[in-house]
Scaffold this motif. Sequence first.
Motif, PDB file in Angstrom:
ATOM      1  N   ALA A 118      49.014  28.878  35.504  1.00  0.00           N
ATOM      2  CA  ALA A 118      48.864  30.217  36.081  1.00  0.00           C
ATOM      3  C   ALA A 118      47.417  30.651  35.913  1.00  0.00           C
ATOM      4  CB  ALA A 118      49.796  31.221  35.399  1.00  0.00           C
ATOM      5  N   GLY A 119      46.925  31.406  36.886  1.00  0.00           N
ATOM      6  CA  GLY A 119      45.547  31.881  36.814  1.00  0.00           C
ATOM      7  C   GLY A 119      45.216  32.730  38.017  1.00  0.00           C
ATOM      8  N   ALA A 120      43.934  33.017  38.168  1.00  0.00           N
ATOM      9  CA  ALA A 120      43.487  33.868  39.264  1.00  0.00           C
ATOM     10  C   ALA A 120      42.140  33.384  39.778  1.00  0.00           C
ATOM     11  CB  ALA A 120      43.380  35.326  38.809  1.00  0.00           C
ATOM     12  N   ALA A 121      41.983  33.458  41.098  1.00  0.00           N
ATOM     13  CA  ALA A 121      40.723  33.088  41.732  1.00  0.00           C
ATOM     14  C   ALA A 121      39.800  34.301  41.779  1.00  0.00           C
ATOM     15  CB  ALA A 121      40.977  32.551  43.144  1.00  0.00           C
ATOM     16  N   ASP A 122      38.499  34.044  41.929  1.00  0.00           N
ATOM     17  CA  ASP A 122      37.539  35.146  41.930  1.00  0.00           C
ATOM     18  C   ASP A 122      37.346  35.715  43.336  1.00  0.00           C
ATOM     19  OD1 ASP A 122      36.337  32.882  42.884  1.00  0.00           O
ATOM     20  OD2 ASP A 122      34.526  33.055  41.656  1.00  0.00           O
ATOM     21  N   ARG A 127      44.642  36.368  45.146  1.00  0.00           N
ATOM     22  CA  ARG A 127      43.890  35.771  44.041  1.00  0.00           C
ATOM     23  C   ARG A 127      44.765  35.025  43.046  1.00  0.00           C
ATOM     24  NH1 ARG A 127      44.308  39.027  39.525  1.00  0.00           N
ATOM     25  NH2 ARG A 127      45.311  41.037  39.859  1.00  0.00           N
ATOM     26  N   LEU A 128      46.066  35.336  42.976  1.00  0.00           N
ATOM     27  CA  LEU A 128      46.915  34.754  41.948  1.00  0.00           C
ATOM     28  C   LEU A 128      47.437  33.375  42.345  1.00  0.00           C
ATOM     29  CD1 LEU A 128      49.015  37.840  40.790  1.00  0.00           C
ATOM     30  CD2 LEU A 128      46.941  36.888  39.763  1.00  0.00           C
ATOM     31  N   ALA A 129      47.454  32.484  41.361  1.00  0.00           N
ATOM     32  CA  ALA A 129      48.040  31.151  41.524  1.00  0.00           C
ATOM     33  C   ALA A 129      48.947  30.933  40.311  1.00  0.00           C
ATOM     34  CB  ALA A 129      46.947  30.093  41.587  1.00  0.00           C
ATOM     35  N   ILE A 130      50.245  30.844  40.545  1.00  0.00           N
ATOM     36  CA  ILE A 130      51.203  30.826  39.433  1.00  0.00           C
ATOM     37  C   ILE A 130      52.387  29.928  39.774  1.00  0.00           C
ATOM     38  CG2 ILE A 130      52.795  32.208  38.025  1.00  0.00           C
ATOM     39  CD1 ILE A 130      51.056  34.653  38.625  1.00  0.00           C
ATOM     40  N   LYS A 131      52.847  29.179  38.779  1.00  0.00           N
ATOM     41  CA  LYS A 131      54.148  28.527  38.872  1.00  0.00           C
ATOM     42  C   LYS A 131      54.701  28.417  37.459  1.00  0.00           C
ATOM     43  CE  LYS A 131      56.844  24.969  41.132  1.00  0.00           C
ATOM     44  NZ  LYS A 131      56.832  23.805  42.033  1.00  0.00           N
ATOM     45  N   GLY A 137      66.092  32.304  34.551  1.00  0.00           N
ATOM     46  CA  GLY A 137      66.227  31.552  35.785  1.00  0.00           C
ATOM     47  C   GLY A 137      65.194  31.903  36.848  1.00  0.00           C
ATOM     48  N   PHE A 138      64.454  33.000  36.650  1.00  0.00           N
ATOM     49  CA  PHE A 138      63.442  33.393  37.630  1.00  0.00           C
ATOM     50  C   PHE A 138      62.253  32.441  37.571  1.00  0.00           C
ATOM     51  CE2 PHE A 138      59.501  35.892  38.438  1.00  0.00           C
ATOM     52  CZ  PHE A 138      59.670  36.051  39.809  1.00  0.00           C
ATOM     53  N   VAL A 139      61.798  32.000  38.735  1.00  0.00           N
ATOM     54  CA  VAL A 139      60.606  31.154  38.823  1.00  0.00           C
ATOM     55  C   VAL A 139      59.546  31.925  39.599  1.00  0.00           C
ATOM     56  CG1 VAL A 139      59.632  28.969  39.593  1.00  0.00           C
ATOM     57  CG2 VAL A 139      61.997  29.054  38.783  1.00  0.00           C
ATOM     58  N   ASP A 140      58.443  32.226  38.937  1.00  0.00           N
ATOM     59  CA  ASP A 140      57.355  32.981  39.544  1.00  0.00           C
ATOM     60  C   ASP A 140      56.417  32.001  40.236  1.00  0.00           C
ATOM     61  OD1 ASP A 140      55.557  34.897  40.290  1.00  0.00           O
ATOM     62  OD2 ASP A 140      54.904  35.417  38.262  1.00  0.00           O
ATOM     63  N   ILE A 141      56.340  32.065  41.555  1.00  0.00           N
ATOM     64  CA  ILE A 141      55.492  31.166  42.331  1.00  0.00           C
ATOM     65  C   ILE A 141      54.581  31.998  43.222  1.00  0.00           C
ATOM     66  CG2 ILE A 141      55.411  29.295  44.015  1.00  0.00           C
ATOM     67  CD1 ILE A 141      58.176  28.447  43.116  1.00  0.00           C
ATOM     68  N   LYS A 142      53.290  31.796  43.079  1.00  0.00           N
ATOM     69  CA  LYS A 142      52.310  32.492  43.918  1.00  0.00           C
ATOM     70  C   LYS A 142      51.170  31.536  44.251  1.00  0.00           C
ATOM     71  CE  LYS A 142      53.051  37.232  42.207  1.00  0.00           C
ATOM     72  NZ  LYS A 142      54.117  36.940  41.234  1.00  0.00           N
ATOM     73  N   GLY A 143      50.668  31.614  45.469  1.00  0.00           N
ATOM     74  CA  GLY A 143      49.525  30.821  45.878  1.00  0.00           C
ATOM     75  C   GLY A 143      49.867  29.391  46.250  1.00  0.00           C
ATOM     76  N   GLN A 144      48.855  28.702  46.765  1.00  0.00           N
ATOM     77  CA  GLN A 144      48.983  27.297  47.131  1.00  0.00           C
ATOM     78  C   GLN A 144      48.355  26.448  46.032  1.00  0.00           C
ATOM     79  OE1 GLN A 144      50.539  26.130  49.960  1.00  0.00           O
ATOM     80  NE2 GLN A 144      51.134  28.260  50.323  1.00  0.00           N
ATOM     81  N   LEU A 145      49.117  25.513  45.501  1.00  0.00           N
ATOM     82  CA  LEU A 145      48.631  24.703  44.386  1.00  0.00           C
ATOM     83  C   LEU A 145      48.322  23.278  44.863  1.00  0.00           C
ATOM     84  CD1 LEU A 145      51.188  25.851  41.658  1.00  0.00           C
ATOM     85  CD2 LEU A 145      48.985  26.874  42.285  1.00  0.00           C
ATOM     86  N   PRO A 146      47.278  22.656  44.298  1.00  0.00           N
ATOM     87  CA  PRO A 146      46.379  23.178  43.262  1.00  0.00           C
ATOM     88  C   PRO A 146      45.421  24.220  43.825  1.00  0.00           C
ATOM     89  CG  PRO A 146      45.609  21.052  44.007  1.00  0.00           C
ATOM     90  CD  PRO A 146      46.910  21.271  44.697  1.00  0.00           C
ATOM     91  N   VAL A 149      40.395  28.294  40.190  1.00  0.00           N
ATOM     92  CA  VAL A 149      40.509  29.648  39.649  1.00  0.00           C
ATOM     93  C   VAL A 149      39.330  29.959  38.736  1.00  0.00           C
ATOM     94  CG1 VAL A 149      43.032  29.755  39.792  1.00  0.00           C
ATOM     95  CG2 VAL A 149      41.948  28.778  37.756  1.00  0.00           C
ATOM     96  N   CYS A 150      39.181  31.262  38.448  1.00  0.00           N
ATOM     97  CA  CYS A 150      38.147  31.697  37.506  1.00  0.00           C
ATOM     98  C   CYS A 150      38.722  32.009  36.137  1.00  0.00           C
ATOM     99  CB  CYS A 150      37.393  32.914  38.057  1.00  0.00           C
ATOM    100  SG  CYS A 150      38.400  34.401  38.218  1.00  0.00           S
ATOM    101  N   SER A 151      40.055  32.022  36.030  1.00  0.00           N
ATOM    102  CA  SER A 151      40.702  32.241  34.733  1.00  0.00           C
ATOM    103  C   SER A 151      42.071  31.576  34.752  1.00  0.00           C
ATOM    104  CB  SER A 151      40.853  33.736  34.441  1.00  0.00           C
ATOM    105  OG  SER A 151      41.783  34.326  35.338  1.00  0.00           O
ATOM    106  N   VAL A 152      42.546  31.211  33.565  1.00  0.00           N
ATOM    107  CA  VAL A 152      43.891  30.651  33.446  1.00  0.00           C
ATOM    108  C   VAL A 152      44.667  31.440  32.399  1.00  0.00           C
ATOM    109  CG1 VAL A 152      43.294  28.313  34.172  1.00  0.00           C
ATOM    110  CG2 VAL A 152      43.112  28.935  31.755  1.00  0.00           C
ATOM    111  N   ASP A 153      45.980  31.450  32.568  1.00  0.00           N
ATOM    112  CA  ASP A 153      46.848  32.088  31.585  1.00  0.00           C
ATOM    113  C   ASP A 153      46.898  31.234  30.327  1.00  0.00           C
ATOM    114  OD1 ASP A 153      49.081  34.335  31.362  1.00  0.00           O
ATOM    115  OD2 ASP A 153      49.850  32.508  30.424  1.00  0.00           O
TER     116      ASP A 153
END
Length: 272
Positions: A118-122, A127-131, A137-146, A149-153
């Motif tokens: 998980a992280g965010a682009a500048d 901006r969010l990229a998450i899986k 049971g919830f799966v948080d999916i955002k953005g196209q991977l890979p 990013v400028c930061s990671v969780d």
Amino acid sequence: MTGLPEFIKRIELPAYKYKYSVCTLVTRKEQYTEMLNSFIEGGFTEDICEYLVVDNSEINRMDAYQGLNVLLQQAKGEYVILCHQDILLTGTSNKQLLDRRIEEISVLDPRWAILGNAGAADRLYDRLAIKIAYPDGFVDIKGQLPQQVCSVDENFMLVKNSANLAFSSDIGGYHLYGLDLCMVARLLGYSAYVIDFLLIHYSKGNIDKSFYETLARVKKKYVRFMKGRYMNTTIAKFYLSGFPLKNWLFNTRVLRRVIKTAEEIKTKLSRS
């Protein structure tokens, strides 16, 4: 090395003892044990993986910045996994998949140094990229991977050991060290990515008073670090700024002469 004394040692590229080092700050041993078992079941066995911890279960020995720096310094794995104690590998996310993701990123960008889930682009939008999966049971999916990013969780960060990264010594605490490490990596010429490597994370984050206190320290540090300034060396003097116009203006000889003259006048007045 003919002609040199015998005590001189020739240095080669490092040969790592392990493929992976899994490094964790531990406050709850039961939770860590569950995490550890999931990694071993996922193929991160003792023959190719070492497990290092900072034991904060009885007393707070080190905060995240200090403790993870010590773990990075002592890790003998080619790749260092810095992770929370409250994550679990899933049935499909195992060593084989992580090996494959590293190979894919290495082809895409050989200068990568950090991988996360998980992280965010500048950029302002999308901006969010998450899986990440959660116990409910919830799966948080955002953005196209890979996604670069400028930061990671901080729940899961994989660091290339050969990049020789380290966390800042002037921030401290338990928040935003993923951002800090990505900033250091970028300064050294490396990049960071969020990859498709699904993990279960028991926590959805804790934004409390200490988070905002750490945020203030991070902002103060990097605002100061990134401000426009004159750089001096024994040979060259030049101005650096994120604004192209200021770079052009402050690096012109005419303006530099004006500034130099003003400094000389100021010095003379102070002496009179």
